[in-house]
Scaffold this active site. Structure first.
Site, PDB file in Angstrom:
ATOM      1  N   ASN A  11       0.821  -1.126  -0.060  1.00 19.15           N
ATOM      2  CA  ASN A  11      -0.079   0.147  -0.097  1.00 19.15           C
ATOM      3  C   ASN A  11       0.831   1.350  -0.188  1.00 19.15           C
ATOM      4  O   ASN A  11       1.566   1.702   1.102  1.00 19.15           O
ATOM      5  CB  ASN A  11      -0.754   0.185   1.257  1.00 19.15           C
ATOM      6  CG  ASN A  11      -1.629   1.335   1.288  1.00 19.15           C
ATOM      7  OD1 ASN A  11      -1.835   2.230   0.521  1.00 19.15           O
ATOM      8  ND2 ASN A  11      -2.299   1.434   2.667  1.00 19.15           N
ATOM      9  N   TRP A  12       1.000   1.797  -1.063  1.00 22.29           N
ATOM     10  CA  TRP A  12       1.900   2.928  -1.270  1.00 22.29           C
ATOM     11  C   TRP A  12       1.602   4.249  -0.503  1.00 22.29           C
ATOM     12  O   TRP A  12       2.095   5.332  -0.517  1.00 22.29           O
ATOM     13  CB  TRP A  12       2.149   3.197  -2.670  1.00 22.29           C
ATOM     14  CG  TRP A  12       2.911   2.251  -3.393  1.00 22.29           C
ATOM     15  CD1 TRP A  12       3.390   0.937  -3.137  1.00 22.29           C
ATOM     16  CD2 TRP A  12       3.526   2.380  -4.860  1.00 22.29           C
ATOM     17  NE1 TRP A  12       4.092   0.367  -4.172  1.00 22.29           N
ATOM     18  CE2 TRP A  12       3.988   1.319  -5.231  1.00 22.29           C
ATOM     19  CE3 TRP A  12       3.209   3.311  -6.020  1.00 22.29           C
ATOM     20  CZ2 TRP A  12       4.739   0.980  -6.540  1.00 22.29           C
ATOM     21  CZ3 TRP A  12       3.768   3.067  -7.247  1.00 22.29           C
ATOM     22  CH2 TRP A  12       4.525   1.851  -7.603  1.00 22.29           C
ATOM     23  N   LYS A  13       0.396   4.273  -0.122  1.00 24.77           N
ATOM     24  CA  LYS A  13      -0.247   5.660   0.280  1.00 24.77           C
ATOM     25  C   LYS A  13      -0.086   6.733  -0.793  1.00 24.77           C
ATOM     26  O   LYS A  13      -0.003   6.368  -1.888  1.00 24.77           O
ATOM     27  CB  LYS A  13       0.106   5.768   1.694  1.00 24.77           C
ATOM     28  CG  LYS A  13      -0.039   4.457   2.659  1.00 24.77           C
ATOM     29  CD  LYS A  13       0.120   4.501   4.047  1.00 24.77           C
ATOM     30  CE  LYS A  13      -0.275   3.416   4.687  1.00 24.77           C
ATOM     31  NZ  LYS A  13      -0.037   3.441   6.207  1.00 24.77           N
ATOM     32  N   HIS A  96      -9.439   1.400   4.973  1.00 22.74           N
ATOM     33  CA  HIS A  96      -8.141   1.471   5.653  1.00 22.74           C
ATOM     34  C   HIS A  96      -8.471   2.465   6.785  1.00 22.74           C
ATOM     35  O   HIS A  96      -9.096   3.486   6.871  1.00 22.74           O
ATOM     36  CB  HIS A  96      -7.003   2.160   4.619  1.00 22.74           C
ATOM     37  CG  HIS A  96      -5.861   2.162   5.555  1.00 22.74           C
ATOM     38  ND1 HIS A  96      -5.395   2.983   6.176  1.00 22.74           N
ATOM     39  CD2 HIS A  96      -4.832   1.170   5.052  1.00 22.74           C
ATOM     40  CE1 HIS A  96      -3.814   2.737   6.591  1.00 22.74           C
ATOM     41  NE2 HIS A  96      -3.612   1.727   5.842  1.00 22.74           N
ATOM     42  N   GLU A  98      -6.746   5.002   7.954  1.00 21.17           N
ATOM     43  CA  GLU A  98      -6.474   6.332   7.556  1.00 21.17           C
ATOM     44  C   GLU A  98      -7.623   7.025   6.974  1.00 21.17           C
ATOM     45  O   GLU A  98      -8.025   8.257   7.185  1.00 21.17           O
ATOM     46  CB  GLU A  98      -5.144   6.469   6.430  1.00 21.17           C
ATOM     47  CG  GLU A  98      -3.936   6.154   7.567  1.00 21.17           C
ATOM     48  CD  GLU A  98      -2.796   5.679   6.629  1.00 21.17           C
ATOM     49  OE1 GLU A  98      -2.850   5.795   5.381  1.00 21.17           O
ATOM     50  OE2 GLU A  98      -1.796   5.095   7.497  1.00 21.17           O
ATOM     51  N   GLU A 168      -5.091  -4.570  10.502  1.00 25.65           N
ATOM     52  CA  GLU A 168      -4.382  -3.784  10.884  1.00 25.65           C
ATOM     53  C   GLU A 168      -4.411  -2.875  12.067  1.00 25.65           C
ATOM     54  O   GLU A 168      -5.336  -2.154  12.245  1.00 25.65           O
ATOM     55  CB  GLU A 168      -4.297  -2.640   9.665  1.00 25.65           C
ATOM     56  CG  GLU A 168      -4.190  -3.241   8.328  1.00 25.65           C
ATOM     57  CD  GLU A 168      -3.715  -2.168   7.308  1.00 25.65           C
ATOM     58  OE1 GLU A 168      -2.377  -2.514   6.672  1.00 25.65           O
ATOM     59  OE2 GLU A 168      -3.750  -1.059   7.224  1.00 25.65           O
ATOM     60  N   GLY A 174       2.720   2.476  10.726  1.00 24.80           N
ATOM     61  CA  GLY A 174       3.770   3.502  10.574  1.00 24.80           C
ATOM     62  C   GLY A 174       4.402   3.908  11.928  1.00 24.80           C
ATOM     63  O   GLY A 174       5.030   4.815  12.000  1.00 24.80           O
ATOM     64  N   SER A 213       3.721  -2.091  10.307  1.00 22.37           N
ATOM     65  CA  SER A 213       5.048  -2.072  10.449  1.00 22.37           C
ATOM     66  C   SER A 213       5.762  -3.427  10.127  1.00 22.37           C
ATOM     67  O   SER A 213       6.624  -3.803  10.937  1.00 22.37           O
ATOM     68  CB  SER A 213       5.460  -1.720  11.834  1.00 22.37           C
ATOM     69  OG  SER A 213       5.108  -0.231  12.462  1.00 22.37           O
ATOM     70  N   GLY A 234       2.782  -1.113   4.311  1.00 21.92           N
ATOM     71  CA  GLY A 234       2.844   0.394   3.907  1.00 21.92           C
ATOM     72  C   GLY A 234       4.387   0.861   3.687  1.00 21.92           C
ATOM     73  O   GLY A 234       5.110   0.514   2.518  1.00 21.92           O
ATOM     74  N   GLY A 235       5.039   1.592   4.590  1.00 18.69           N
ATOM     75  CA  GLY A 235       6.273   2.049   4.068  1.00 18.69           C
ATOM     76  C   GLY A 235       7.411   0.974   3.541  1.00 18.69           C
ATOM     77  O   GLY A 235       8.081   1.563   2.725  1.00 18.69           O
TER      78      GLY A 235
HETATM   79  P1  13P Z   1       3.020   0.579   7.596  1.00 16.12           P
HETATM   80  O1  13P Z   1       3.545  -0.866   6.966  1.00 16.12           O
HETATM   81  O2  13P Z   1       3.791   1.705   7.225  1.00 16.12           O
HETATM   82  O3  13P Z   1       3.075   0.450   9.055  1.00 16.12           O
HETATM   83  O4  13P Z   1       1.522   0.678   7.041  1.00 16.12           O
HETATM   84  C1  13P Z   1       0.602  -0.434   7.084  1.00 16.12           C
HETATM   85  C2  13P Z   1      -0.341  -0.016   6.410  1.00 16.12           C
HETATM   86  O5  13P Z   1      -1.183   0.848   6.589  1.00 16.12           O
HETATM   87  C3  13P Z   1      -0.802  -0.772   5.240  1.00 16.12           C
HETATM   88  O6  13P Z   1      -2.129  -0.516   4.688  1.00 16.12           O
END
Ligand code: 13P
Length: 252
Positions: A11-13, A96, A98, A168, A174, A213, A234-235
């Site tokens: 998930n590149w956000k 998600h 967010e 999640e 994050g 994470s 994510g990251g």
């Molecule tokens: P991180 O891997 O950066 O913690 O993000 C997880 C996430 O929100 C994937 O959708």
């Protein structure tokens, strides 16, 4: 034990650029060739066309990070499910944390998006998870159950057969703070058992990903748990080497 293929989805956000994407996608394709696990990337809308042209002849799938609950109409700034399938998307993330926290998406809106994605032929990746306050108040199961039940109520239990779930925990996203494999497994098992109470076949075939994470250093341990069928990353999905190592940790 059911043989569920692992899925590792990035998930590149809101990250990327045409130049960076090209390098990253090339590396991911090269680095995961021959892998048994399913690999996917969920990219920002403007890069779907680029992603489609770079990935269409490869084993890597792609998707979006959100989708409108509406089919079409006067919804300025929104993107429909059929627009996403026009660009070859296989997946759309819905719910998600967010989007829930920053854009006011409640359980009912998320359920509508889940249904809209499926109606358009997409596989929704439904995210559920509790905040730190909720975990500390020992209401994780209640929160996750409510998030799940809203979708089951609207779309029906059978709809889960054509979806992916992602647990999640919000406190792990994050933050560098990963749920332990045991903490994650506990919630994954709870979710699967709850679904099994309604439809054991759907429950045993359902891919439930862990997100929060995930890194190359903790992926194998997480993915070895009985009810963890891969990850939503994510990251670490923005760093080719790291993402490839996570994918390799998901080999069945
Ligand atoms: P991180 O891997 O950066 O913690 O993000 C997880 C996430 O929100 C994937 O959708």
């Amino acid at each position: 034990m059911a043989a569920r293929p692992k899925l590792i989805a990035g998930n590149w956000k809101m990250h990327g650029s045409i130049g960076q994407n090209r390098d990253l996608l090339h590396a991911v394709v090269q680095g995961t060739t021959g892998l048994e696990a399913d690999v996917a990337v969920c990219v920002p809308y403007p890069y779907l066309s680029q992603t489609q042209s770079l990935l269409q002849q490869t084993h890597v799938s792609w998707g979006a990070q959100n989708v409108s609950q509406h089919e079409k109409g006067a919804y300025t700034g929104e993107v429909s499910g059929s627009m996403l399938t026009d660009f070859g998307c296989r997946y759309a993330i819905v719910g998600h944390s967010e989007r829930r926290a920053l854009y006011g998406e409640d359980n009912y809106i998320v359920a509508l998006k889940f249904k809209a994605a499926q109606t358009a032929g997409l596989i929704p990746i439904l995210c559920v998870g509790e905040t730190l306050d909720q975990r500390e108040a020992a209401i994780t199961e209640r929160v996750v159950a409510e998030q799940l039940d809203a979708v089951i109520e609207l779309a029906g239990i059978a709809s889960l057969a054509k979806s992916v779930l992602a647990y999640e925990p919000v406190w792990a996203i994050g933050t560098g703070k990963t749920a332990t494999p045991e903490q994650a497994q506990e919630v994954h098992a709870f979710v699967r058992n709850r679904i099994a109470g309604r439809d054991p076949g759907v429950a045993s075939g359902l891919q439930i990903l862990y997100g929060g994470s995930v890194k190359a250093s903790n992926a194998a341990e997480l993915f070895s748990m009985t009810d963890i069928d891969g990850g939503l990353i994510g990251g670490a999905s923005l760093i080719a080497d790291e993402f490839i190592k996570i994918c390799l940790a998901g080999k069945n």
